[in-house]
Design a protein around this motif. Structure first.
Motif, PDB file in Angstrom:
ATOM      1  N   TRP A 257       0.681  -1.094   0.008  1.00 48.92           N
ATOM      2  CA  TRP A 257      -0.200   0.075   0.041  1.00 48.92           C
ATOM      3  C   TRP A 257       0.957   1.309   0.009  1.00 48.92           C
ATOM      4  CZ3 TRP A 257      -5.484   0.248   0.305  1.00 48.92           C
ATOM      5  CH2 TRP A 257      -6.090   1.312   0.641  1.00 48.92           C
ATOM      6  N   ILE A 258       1.258   1.907  -1.311  1.00 49.88           N
ATOM      7  CA  ILE A 258       2.032   2.917  -1.163  1.00 49.88           C
ATOM      8  C   ILE A 258       1.027   3.946  -1.155  1.00 49.88           C
ATOM      9  CG2 ILE A 258       3.855   3.859  -2.522  1.00 49.88           C
ATOM     10  CD1 ILE A 258       4.726   1.367  -3.694  1.00 49.88           C
ATOM     11  N   ALA A 259       0.826   4.403  -0.282  1.00 45.39           N
ATOM     12  CA  ALA A 259      -0.385   5.602   0.190  1.00 45.39           C
ATOM     13  C   ALA A 259      -0.317   5.702   1.613  1.00 45.39           C
ATOM     14  CB  ALA A 259      -1.770   5.258  -0.511  1.00 45.39           C
ATOM     15  N   GLU A 260      -1.136   6.801   1.861  1.00 39.17           N
ATOM     16  CA  GLU A 260      -1.398   7.040   3.521  1.00 39.17           C
ATOM     17  C   GLU A 260      -2.112   5.806   3.828  1.00 39.17           C
ATOM     18  OE1 GLU A 260      -0.431   9.441   5.205  1.00 39.17           O
ATOM     19  OE2 GLU A 260       0.521  10.587   3.724  1.00 39.17           O
ATOM     20  N   PRO A 261      -1.713   5.289   5.092  1.00 37.27           N
ATOM     21  CA  PRO A 261      -2.086   3.707   5.530  1.00 37.27           C
ATOM     22  C   PRO A 261      -3.505   3.653   6.447  1.00 37.27           C
ATOM     23  CG  PRO A 261      -0.365   4.488   6.654  1.00 37.27           C
ATOM     24  CD  PRO A 261      -0.396   5.604   5.706  1.00 37.27           C
ATOM     25  N   ILE A 262      -3.749   5.011   6.982  1.00 35.10           N
ATOM     26  CA  ILE A 262      -4.858   4.939   8.070  1.00 35.10           C
ATOM     27  C   ILE A 262      -5.984   4.178   7.400  1.00 35.10           C
ATOM     28  CG2 ILE A 262      -5.622   7.180   7.496  1.00 35.10           C
ATOM     29  CD1 ILE A 262      -5.055   5.442  11.010  1.00 35.10           C
ATOM     30  N   SER A 263      -6.487   4.331   6.288  1.00 29.08           N
ATOM     31  CA  SER A 263      -7.647   3.947   5.746  1.00 29.08           C
ATOM     32  C   SER A 263      -7.524   2.478   5.701  1.00 29.08           C
ATOM     33  CB  SER A 263      -8.196   4.478   4.308  1.00 29.08           C
ATOM     34  OG  SER A 263      -8.190   5.808   4.235  1.00 29.08           O
ATOM     35  N   LEU A 264      -6.633   1.935   5.186  1.00 28.27           N
ATOM     36  CA  LEU A 264      -6.478   0.552   5.080  1.00 28.27           C
ATOM     37  C   LEU A 264      -6.662   0.025   6.312  1.00 28.27           C
ATOM     38  CD1 LEU A 264      -5.742  -2.110   3.342  1.00 28.27           C
ATOM     39  CD2 LEU A 264      -3.282  -1.427   3.806  1.00 28.27           C
TER      40      LEU A 264
ATOM     41  N   ASN B 232      -0.813  11.295  -5.699  1.00 29.49           N
ATOM     42  CA  ASN B 232       0.125  12.141  -4.849  1.00 29.49           C
ATOM     43  C   ASN B 232       1.396  11.665  -4.440  1.00 29.49           C
ATOM     44  OD1 ASN B 232      -1.766  14.018  -5.715  1.00 29.49           O
ATOM     45  ND2 ASN B 232      -2.792  14.011  -3.626  1.00 29.49           N
ATOM     46  N   LYS B 233       1.452  10.424  -4.040  1.00 31.60           N
ATOM     47  CA  LYS B 233       2.598   9.796  -3.448  1.00 31.60           C
ATOM     48  C   LYS B 233       3.634   9.726  -4.583  1.00 31.60           C
ATOM     49  CE  LYS B 233       2.871   8.322   0.246  1.00 31.60           C
ATOM     50  NZ  LYS B 233       3.257   8.960   1.498  1.00 31.60           N
ATOM     51  N   MET B 234       3.399   9.170  -5.870  1.00 24.34           N
ATOM     52  CA  MET B 234       4.047   8.851  -6.707  1.00 24.34           C
ATOM     53  C   MET B 234       4.516  10.113  -7.470  1.00 24.34           C
ATOM     54  SD  MET B 234       4.331   5.812  -7.300  1.00 24.34           S
ATOM     55  CE  MET B 234       5.197   5.478  -8.776  1.00 24.34           C
ATOM     56  N   GLN B 235       3.876  11.194  -7.331  1.00 27.22           N
ATOM     57  CA  GLN B 235       4.261  12.648  -7.650  1.00 27.22           C
ATOM     58  C   GLN B 235       5.368  13.002  -6.718  1.00 27.22           C
ATOM     59  OE1 GLN B 235       0.865  14.845  -8.071  1.00 27.22           O
ATOM     60  NE2 GLN B 235      -0.046  13.756  -9.863  1.00 27.22           N
ATOM     61  N   LEU B 236       5.348  12.788  -5.319  1.00 28.83           N
ATOM     62  CA  LEU B 236       6.293  13.063  -4.564  1.00 28.83           C
ATOM     63  C   LEU B 236       7.486  12.472  -4.737  1.00 28.83           C
ATOM     64  CD1 LEU B 236       6.816  14.543  -1.745  1.00 28.83           C
ATOM     65  CD2 LEU B 236       5.863  12.568  -0.568  1.00 28.83           C
ATOM     66  N   LEU B 237       7.310  11.070  -4.978  1.00 23.57           N
ATOM     67  CA  LEU B 237       8.569  10.247  -5.355  1.00 23.57           C
ATOM     68  C   LEU B 237       9.326  10.902  -6.540  1.00 23.57           C
ATOM     69  CD1 LEU B 237       7.185   6.750  -4.816  1.00 23.57           C
ATOM     70  CD2 LEU B 237       8.738   7.918  -3.472  1.00 23.57           C
ATOM     71  N   GLY B 238       8.591  11.637  -7.401  1.00 26.72           N
ATOM     72  CA  GLY B 238       9.096  12.075  -8.718  1.00 26.72           C
ATOM     73  C   GLY B 238       9.963  13.649  -8.422  1.00 26.72           C
ATOM     74  N   GLU B 239       9.978  13.984  -7.182  1.00 26.98           N
ATOM     75  CA  GLU B 239      10.555  15.360  -7.025  1.00 26.98           C
ATOM     76  C   GLU B 239      12.054  15.427  -6.864  1.00 26.98           C
ATOM     77  OE1 GLU B 239       8.689  17.067  -3.845  1.00 26.98           O
ATOM     78  OE2 GLU B 239       6.782  17.225  -4.808  1.00 26.98           O
ATOM     79  N   SER B 240      12.612  14.186  -6.794  1.00 28.27           N
ATOM     80  CA  SER B 240      14.017  14.144  -6.803  1.00 28.27           C
ATOM     81  C   SER B 240      14.598  13.308  -7.859  1.00 28.27           C
ATOM     82  CB  SER B 240      14.611  14.213  -5.340  1.00 28.27           C
ATOM     83  OG  SER B 240      14.349  12.605  -4.999  1.00 28.27           O
ATOM     84  N   SER B 241      15.979  13.175  -8.209  1.00 29.31           N
ATOM     85  CA  SER B 241      16.446  12.286  -8.932  1.00 29.31           C
ATOM     86  C   SER B 241      16.475  10.870  -8.365  1.00 29.31           C
ATOM     87  CB  SER B 241      17.768  12.654  -9.274  1.00 29.31           C
ATOM     88  OG  SER B 241      18.644  12.937  -8.441  1.00 29.31           O
ATOM     89  N   GLN B 242      16.848  10.859  -7.139  1.00 34.09           N
ATOM     90  CA  GLN B 242      17.082   9.359  -6.620  1.00 34.09           C
ATOM     91  C   GLN B 242      15.676   8.782  -6.541  1.00 34.09           C
ATOM     92  OE1 GLN B 242      18.958  10.347  -2.950  1.00 34.09           O
ATOM     93  NE2 GLN B 242      20.908   9.589  -3.860  1.00 34.09           N
ATOM     94  N   ALA B 243      14.490   9.388  -5.833  1.00 35.09           N
ATOM     95  CA  ALA B 243      13.041   9.251  -5.789  1.00 35.09           C
ATOM     96  C   ALA B 243      12.505   8.962  -7.096  1.00 35.09           C
ATOM     97  CB  ALA B 243      12.467  10.111  -4.986  1.00 35.09           C
TER      98      ALA B 243
ATOM     99  N   LEU C  99      13.087   5.432  -8.065  1.00 37.94           N
ATOM    100  CA  LEU C  99      12.185   4.653  -7.473  1.00 37.94           C
ATOM    101  C   LEU C  99      10.901   4.375  -8.306  1.00 37.94           C
ATOM    102  CD1 LEU C  99      11.499   2.778  -5.077  1.00 37.94           C
ATOM    103  CD2 LEU C  99      10.982   4.852  -3.662  1.00 37.94           C
ATOM    104  N   ALA C 100      10.255   5.742  -8.586  1.00 40.37           N
ATOM    105  CA  ALA C 100       8.883   5.774  -8.813  1.00 40.37           C
ATOM    106  C   ALA C 100       8.954   5.140 -10.359  1.00 40.37           C
ATOM    107  CB  ALA C 100       8.530   7.416  -9.303  1.00 40.37           C
ATOM    108  N   THR C 101      10.003   5.319 -11.203  1.00 38.19           N
ATOM    109  CA  THR C 101      10.094   4.535 -12.460  1.00 38.19           C
ATOM    110  C   THR C 101      10.182   2.998 -12.381  1.00 38.19           C
ATOM    111  OG1 THR C 101      11.228   6.629 -13.370  1.00 38.19           O
ATOM    112  CG2 THR C 101      11.389   4.190 -14.681  1.00 38.19           C
ATOM    113  N   PHE C 102      10.846   2.615 -11.320  1.00 35.51           N
ATOM    114  CA  PHE C 102      11.214   1.150 -11.149  1.00 35.51           C
ATOM    115  C   PHE C 102       9.685   0.624 -10.656  1.00 35.51           C
ATOM    116  CE2 PHE C 102      11.308  -2.038  -7.458  1.00 35.51           C
ATOM    117  CZ  PHE C 102      11.852  -3.053  -8.225  1.00 35.51           C
ATOM    118  N   ILE C 103       8.907   1.113  -9.778  1.00 37.17           N
ATOM    119  CA  ILE C 103       7.776   0.732  -9.483  1.00 37.17           C
ATOM    120  C   ILE C 103       6.829   0.652 -10.652  1.00 37.17           C
ATOM    121  CG2 ILE C 103       5.586   1.575  -8.101  1.00 37.17           C
ATOM    122  CD1 ILE C 103       7.371   2.518  -5.975  1.00 37.17           C
ATOM    123  N   ASN C 104       6.754   1.905 -11.412  1.00 36.48           N
ATOM    124  CA  ASN C 104       5.746   1.936 -12.557  1.00 36.48           C
ATOM    125  C   ASN C 104       6.202   0.632 -13.725  1.00 36.48           C
ATOM    126  OD1 ASN C 104       4.165   4.153 -11.990  1.00 36.48           O
ATOM    127  ND2 ASN C 104       5.701   5.558 -12.646  1.00 36.48           N
ATOM    128  N   ASN C 105       7.285   0.582 -13.704  1.00 34.62           N
ATOM    129  CA  ASN C 105       7.734  -0.433 -14.774  1.00 34.62           C
ATOM    130  C   ASN C 105       7.342  -1.711 -14.175  1.00 34.62           C
ATOM    131  OD1 ASN C 105       8.843   1.232 -16.577  1.00 34.62           O
ATOM    132  ND2 ASN C 105      11.077   1.167 -15.759  1.00 34.62           N
TER     133      ASN C 105
END
Length: 512
Positions: free
Chosen positions: A401-408, A461-472, A475-481
């Motif tokens: 669950w790559i999102a805010e977890p409280i609902s889950l 929004n979490k994926m957009q946050l991950l895309g804000e730096s080169s290292q992150a 990670l976002a590209t890896f998850i999407n692929n």
């Protein structure tokens, strides 16, 4: 004075109730509630279960877990636990101030706390602030009552609740040695009490608890830290968090939120200089040693938490200050009470108080990013989301669950390998063994989990946050692929909290 005291108490309670309902939920609430629930359910052992990622001491974890065990998954219960402690913080701050400086100082403490309801907002979230400051205040009350055994327990618990207060505990031990140096038996007994208190909490979590200490500054003087550990601990995937603009915003917002305290504190300093009055800390007697210790601990923790906040995100200073704010109010109330007694025209002081009260709505709205009653509160949306999610996740046992977890969690589930969603635990290092031992995760570990998961949920929004730096972004590209190659999108919705959730199942499995 009584009317002002009652009004201040009313403001504190009203702000706390408001916070219970309208506080914006964030990742920290989920961390403490979920981890505590897992511990009390017997699903994990804190810091000993493999891949149980957590970088804080167990005190608040266990406190909030107790409420979840008794009432089941509930964000409201976690907040109520903090709110109740927040009420005790108000009472014991008043009591400590009375004990130090008398009745007028006690009322001035209530006035100062009532003039800053933002502190109360944080004491109405399922986080450790109210628990920590309550224990710290009780420690100082025990000192002023010369109950050193009890004080030793309370100061030990500050470290158990929050690792940042290790240095507070060390300062207390140094203070204890200075005060008790002529009474060796009493000193040894207090040191034994500290050791037993710490052992109760630290031994069950060994060796994981030592990893927490490795995150603290100057830790090389306490524990051996390898070069690989230093490199991984020093990694931070977010960028541009230390710009001058963010520092200015932090200072500006802090000034707005605590405007009343800054104005009052400035006037007190000017009054002391103009009247050439000696500051109370320049007098020495047995009780004055406690006063100096109180000022030292408050000042040190304000500085160290400000430094930690600026390293994390400059504006975090607002959320870190509640760890010591009531003690700062007790200190200021000492001078304010003296000023109140000397001023002949009390009406001017009342007028100033009314003006500061009038500025409160602006300060709260402008300087603190809290929800307003014109929108549905997160609390209600989260409860509704939990109900909607239950039939979707009921048969899932390995959820990423790559999102805010409280609902889950409100649906009775947690993510596979708890809290993988908390991107702050991600370290872009190829040294998987060290990353794992320190309680973090990297892409290698995520790849292992993706091979086993039966449901993957991503928040936009979490994926957009991950895309804000080169290292992150890597990670976002890896998850999407990985999702494109091995999973199929089965559902996406904006009707749950948080919005923009996408649900993926492994290819070849029937949609449920």
């Amino acid at each position: 004075q009584k009317i002002i005291a009652v009004l201040s108490i009313g403001l504190w309670i009203a702000a706390g109730i408001y916070g219970l309902i309208f506080n914006v939920s964030y990742i920290d609430e989920a961390k403490y509630i979920i981890k505590g629930w897992l511990i009390f359910n017997g699903d994990i052992g804190y810091y000993t279960t493999r891949d149980f990622f957590y970088q804080h001491m167990p005190g608040s974890l266990l406190w909030h877990g107790l409420g979840q065990m008794l009432w089941g998954p509930s964000l409201l219960m976690g907040r109520l636990q903090s709110f109740i402690l927040g009420l005790l913080v108000l009472f014991y701050s008043w009591r400590l101030s009375r004990k130090i400086s008398g009745k007028t100082a006690g009322i001035m403490t209530l006035v100062l706390l009532g003039l800053c309801p933002t502190v109360t907002f944080y004491y109405s979230t399922a986080t450790p602030q109210s628990l920590l400051i309550l224990v710290l205040i009780l420690g100082f009350i025990a000192l002023y009552e010369s109950k050193f055994i009890l004080a030793s327990v309370w100061f030990s618990l500050t470290f158990i609740i929050r690792e940042n207060f290790l240095f507070t505990l060390l300062a207390y031990i140094g203070f204890l040695i200075m005060v008790k140096r002529k009474n060796l038996n009493s000193l040894l007994l207090n040191l034994l009490v500290i050791g037993v208190t710490l052992s109760i909490f630290l031994i069950p979590g060994y060796p994981g608890t030592t990893n927490i200490l490795k995150n603290l500054p100057w830790v090389n003087f306490i524990l051996p830290v390898s070069q690989s550990e230093k490199e991984i601990l020093g990694m931070y995937w977010k960028e541009d968090l230390q710009s001058l603009g963010l520092y200015w915003r932090a200072i500006r917002d802090f000034g707005v939120v605590f405007h009343a305290w800054i104005i009052i504190g400035g006037l007190l300093i000017i009054d002391r200089i103009r009247k050439r009055k000696k500051f109370p800390l320049l007098k020495f007697n047995p009780k004055q040693l406690y006063w100096l210790f109180l000022i030292g601990i408050t000042g040190f923790n304000f500085i160290i938490h400000s430094w930690a906040a600026f390293r994390l995100s400059p504006r975090a200073i607002i959320s870190y200050f509640p760890y010591v704010a009531p003690l700062a109010a007790v200190i200021m109330a000492h001078g304010l009470a003296d000023w109140f007694k000397r001023v002949k025209n009390k009406r001017l002081l009342i007028l100033g108080y009314v003006v500061l009260l009038g500025l409160l709505p602006i300060a709260v709205r402008y300087g603190a990013n809290f929800a307003i009653p014109t929108r549905w509160p997160d609390l209600r949306l989260i409860n509704q989301s939990g109900k909607k999610l239950k039939p979707i996740v009921v048969n899932k046992t390995k959820i990423i669950w790559i999102a805010e977890p409280i609902s889950l969690f409100m649906a009775g589930k947690v993510s596979y390998y708890p809290l993988i969603n908390h991107t702050g635990f991600y370290k872009p290092s190829a040294d998987t063994e060290t990353v794992r031992s320190l309680g973090f995760w990297n892409m290698t570990m995520l790849e292992e989990w993706l091979k086993e998961a039966d449901l993957v949920v991503i928040e936009n929004n979490k994926m957009q946050l991950l895309g804000e730096s080169s290292q992150a972004a890597e990670l976002a590209t890896f998850i999407n692929n990985s999702l494109t190659a091995n999973y199929q999108l089965v559902w996406k919705t904006n009707d749950l909290w948080p919005k923009g959730l996408k649900f993926y199942q492994p290819l070849g499995r029937p949609e449920q």
